[in-house]
Write an enzyme that holds these catalytic residues in place. Structure first.
Site, PDB file in Angstrom:
ATOM      1  N   GLY A   1       0.830  -1.216   0.000  1.00  8.72           N
ATOM      2  CA  GLY A   1       0.000   0.000   0.000  1.00  8.72           C
ATOM      3  C   GLY A   1       0.864   1.265   0.000  1.00  8.72           C
ATOM      4  O   GLY A   1       0.542   2.245  -0.689  1.00  8.72           O
ATOM      5  N   ASP A   2       1.961   1.247   0.738  1.00 11.09           N
ATOM      6  CA  ASP A   2       2.860   2.420   0.779  1.00 11.09           C
ATOM      7  C   ASP A   2       3.493   2.631  -0.600  1.00 11.09           C
ATOM      8  O   ASP A   2       3.691   3.768  -1.045  1.00 11.09           O
ATOM      9  CB  ASP A   2       3.970   2.202   1.820  1.00 11.09           C
ATOM     10  CG  ASP A   2       3.408   1.697   3.138  1.00 11.09           C
ATOM     11  OD1 ASP A   2       2.262   2.062   3.465  1.00 11.09           O
ATOM     12  OD2 ASP A   2       4.094   0.907   3.817  1.00 11.09           O
TER      13      ASP A   2
HETATM   14  N1  LIG Z   1      -2.678 -10.431  -4.626  1.00 12.50           N
HETATM   15  C1  LIG Z   1      -2.208  -9.320  -5.235  1.00 12.50           C
HETATM   16  N2  LIG Z   1      -1.965  -9.340  -6.571  1.00 12.50           N
HETATM   17  C2  LIG Z   1      -1.518  -8.238  -7.208  1.00 12.50           C
HETATM   18  N3  LIG Z   1      -1.272  -7.065  -6.592  1.00 12.50           N
HETATM   19  C3  LIG Z   1      -1.500  -6.987  -5.260  1.00 12.50           C
HETATM   20  C4  LIG Z   1      -1.981  -8.104  -4.510  1.00 12.50           C
HETATM   21  N4  LIG Z   1      -2.112  -7.724  -3.213  1.00 12.50           N
HETATM   22  C5  LIG Z   1      -1.738  -6.417  -3.161  1.00 12.50           C
HETATM   23  N5  LIG Z   1      -1.376  -5.981  -4.382  1.00 12.50           N
HETATM   24  C6  LIG Z   1      -0.918  -4.625  -4.767  1.00 12.50           C
HETATM   25  O1  LIG Z   1      -0.760  -3.830  -3.605  1.00 12.50           O
HETATM   26  C7  LIG Z   1      -1.678  -2.728  -3.604  1.00 12.50           C
HETATM   27  C8  LIG Z   1      -2.158  -2.455  -2.192  1.00 12.50           C
HETATM   28  O2  LIG Z   1      -2.795  -3.613  -1.688  1.00 12.50           O
HETATM   29  P1  LIG Z   1      -3.936  -3.620  -0.593  1.00 12.50           P
HETATM   30  O3  LIG Z   1      -5.249  -3.372  -1.222  1.00 12.50           O
HETATM   31  O4  LIG Z   1      -3.764  -4.891   0.160  1.00 12.50           O
HETATM   32  O5  LIG Z   1      -3.602  -2.315   0.260  1.00 12.50           O
HETATM   33  P2  LIG Z   1      -3.062  -2.152   1.730  1.00 12.50           P
HETATM   34  O6  LIG Z   1      -3.881  -2.994   2.650  1.00 12.50           O
HETATM   35  O7  LIG Z   1      -2.979  -0.708   1.983  1.00 12.50           O
HETATM   36  O8  LIG Z   1      -1.616  -2.732   1.588  1.00 12.50           O
HETATM   37  P3  LIG Z   1      -0.600  -3.177   2.749  1.00 12.50           P
HETATM   38  O9  LIG Z   1      -0.441  -4.648   2.522  1.00 12.50           O
HETATM   39  O10 LIG Z   1       0.632  -2.404   2.473  1.00 12.50           O
HETATM   40  O11 LIG Z   1      -1.232  -2.832   4.078  1.00 12.50           O
HETATM   41  C9  LIG Z   1      -2.782  -3.155  -4.568  1.00 12.50           C
HETATM   42  O12 LIG Z   1      -3.445  -2.056  -5.136  1.00 12.50           O
HETATM   43  C10 LIG Z   1      -1.984  -3.946  -5.615  1.00 12.50           C
HETATM   44  O13 LIG Z   1      -1.341  -3.066  -6.518  1.00 12.50           O
HETATM   45  O1  LIG Z   2       0.929   0.141  12.746  1.00 15.60           O
HETATM   46  P1  LIG Z   2       0.825   0.986  11.497  1.00 15.60           P
HETATM   47  O2  LIG Z   2       1.513   2.312  11.667  1.00 15.60           O
HETATM   48  O3  LIG Z   2      -0.555   1.106  10.966  1.00 15.60           O
HETATM   49  O4  LIG Z   2       1.599   0.190  10.339  1.00 15.60           O
HETATM   50  C1  LIG Z   2       2.974  -0.055  10.476  1.00 15.60           C
HETATM   51  C2  LIG Z   2       3.427  -1.026   9.411  1.00 15.60           C
HETATM   52  O5  LIG Z   2       2.769  -2.293   9.503  1.00 15.60           O
HETATM   53  O6  LIG Z   2       3.133  -0.471   8.132  1.00 15.60           O
HETATM   54  C3  LIG Z   2       4.180  -0.743   7.216  1.00 15.60           C
HETATM   55  C4  LIG Z   2       3.638  -1.437   6.011  1.00 15.60           C
HETATM   56  O7  LIG Z   2       2.635  -0.689   5.409  1.00 15.60           O
HETATM   57  C5  LIG Z   2       5.231  -1.525   7.971  1.00 15.60           C
HETATM   58  O8  LIG Z   2       6.524  -1.158   7.581  1.00 15.60           O
HETATM   59  C6  LIG Z   2       4.946  -1.229   9.418  1.00 15.60           C
HETATM   60  O9  LIG Z   2       5.373  -2.238  10.291  1.00 15.60           O
END
Ligand SMILES: Nc1ncnc2c1ncn2[C@@H]1O[C@H](COP(=O)(O)OP(=O)(O)OP(=O)(O)O)[C@@H](O)[C@H]1O
Ligand SMILES: O=P(O)(O)OC[C@@]1(O)O[C@H](CO)[C@@H](O)[C@@H]1O
Length: 308
Positions: free
Chosen positions: A248-249
């Site tokens: 997501g970042d």
């Molecule tokens: N299974 C997947 N296949 C392809 N791309 C993915 C997949 N999972 C995550 N991504 C990529 O990562 C982006 C962010 O994913 P997600 O919707 O899980 O957001 P998030 O929950 O903010 O992410 P994070 O895992 O960093 O917390 C998606 O828009 C996509 O580009």
């Molecule tokens: O506890 P928060 O601040 O919501 O999320 C922190 C965190 O999970 O977010 C990053 C991935 O998005 C990691 O590097 C880190 O450990």
């Protein structure tokens, strides 16, 4: 200039094991440490995409020293405020499924907040700030909202990626960009959102609340970007997910990178998704080559709403 603010950074401790057995001694087959926290991750991915940024926020103790040293080694500028306690350690477990245990923030006091507010008050028209991650429990959940109002008055673009109460509070302060995933959108809306169709009215509501860009991600099921003029869908490319931490970042960094190069909104959306997926498919973070390759697999198209 681009600034990232991480109020609650972390040393991420990634452990890999075949299977996690609760209540037993589990032995990792591999482990790795990395500097983490959402704003810091945005700075790291921006660097890979060729942009300098300054990482702001609170760090402390041996874990704080580790974070500063590691990101300065990547030639990222830092201007952290030092706090007395140790920056937290977040455990990321990769076994049959991914699990995370995020640690507790050290206490943040008024003097620390004032020092950070002084830095933020010096930002100027044309600057971009990313406020990302959880807010430490000793700070009010309204802190991002308060800063967003102040920064926007100074002509600064404000990108927000957070969750829970801080996310709900920030909406009325009209940030430039908001990136909830579909679970976070459900929290905002107060109803369970599982499909793009269910999400659309709530996304439009956020744009109606005068947020310029609302990007809602659905992990492997694609994403929606809404502005006042456009409602767009992008597919997520197919691949093997190796690490979803920081995907997501990376999405946020990809979007900022493309807009900083004066690309269109469609191209910024495509770059955002390619960057998020390239990280999801990598062991660490995405590199530029992988991002450019994945862009070819993403189609951005307008969403046609029923009856319109
Ligand atoms: N299974 C997947 N296949 C392809 N791309 C993915 C997949 N999972 C995550 N991504 C990529 O990562 C982006 C962010 O994913 P997600 O919707 O899980 O957001 P998030 O929950 O903010 O992410 P994070 O895992 O960093 O917390 C998606 O828009 C996509 O580009
Ligand atoms: O506890 P928060 O601040 O919501 O999320 C922190 C965190 O999970 O977010 C990053 C991935 O998005 C990691 O590097 C880190 O450990």
């Amino acid at each position: 200039m681009i600034y990232t603010v991480t109020l609650n950074p972390a040393m991420d401790y990634h452990v890999t094991l075949d299977h996690l057995q609760l209540g037993e001694i589990n032995r990792a087959t591999a482990d790795q440490k990395s500097p983490g926290g959402k704003g810091i991750n945005v700075s790291r991915v921006l660097r890979r995409l060729g942009h300098q940024s300054t990482a702001l926020g609170f760090i402390g103790g041996f874990t704080g020293n580790y974070i500063r040293a590691s990101i300065e080694e990547e030639a990222i500028k830092t201007d952290f405020i030092e706090v007395e306690g140790d920056t937290r350690i977040n455990v990321k477990i990769k076994a049959d499924q991914e699990s995370e245990i995020n640690g507790v923030s050290p206490a943040i006091f008024d003097k620390h907040v004032k020092a950070l507010e002084k830095q933020l008050s010096q930002l100027k028209e044309g600057d971009t700030v990313v406020l990302a991650g959880s807010t430490p429990p000793t700070l009010p959940a309204s802190i991002y909202a308060k800063w967003t109002v102040m920064l926007k008055e100074h002509g600064v673009s404000v990108y927000v990626d957070t969750s829970g109460e801080a996310l709900r509070e920030v909406i009325s302060s009209k940030p430039t960009f908001l990136k909830p995933n579909h679970h976070e959108l459900s929290e905002i809306a107060g109803v369970e959102i599982e499909t793009i169709e269910q999400a659309i009215p709530h996304i439009k509501q956020l744009v109606g609340d005068e947020i310029d860009y609302v990007l809602v991600t659905f992990a492997g099921d694609g994403a929606v970007l809404a502005t006042k003029e456009q409602l767009l869908y992008a597919n997520a490319p197919k691949g093997t997910v190796r690490n979803s931490v920081g995907a997501g970042d990376s999405t946020v960094a990809g979007f900022i990178s493309a807009l900083a190069q004066d690309k269109s909104v469609e191209e910024a959306f495509k770059t955002a998704i390619a960057t998020g997926s390239a990280t999801a498919f990598s062991v660490g973070f995405a590199d530029k080559e992988a991002i450019d390759l994945l862009k070819n697999e993403i189609l951005v198209q307008p969403i046609k709403e029923r009856g319109k």
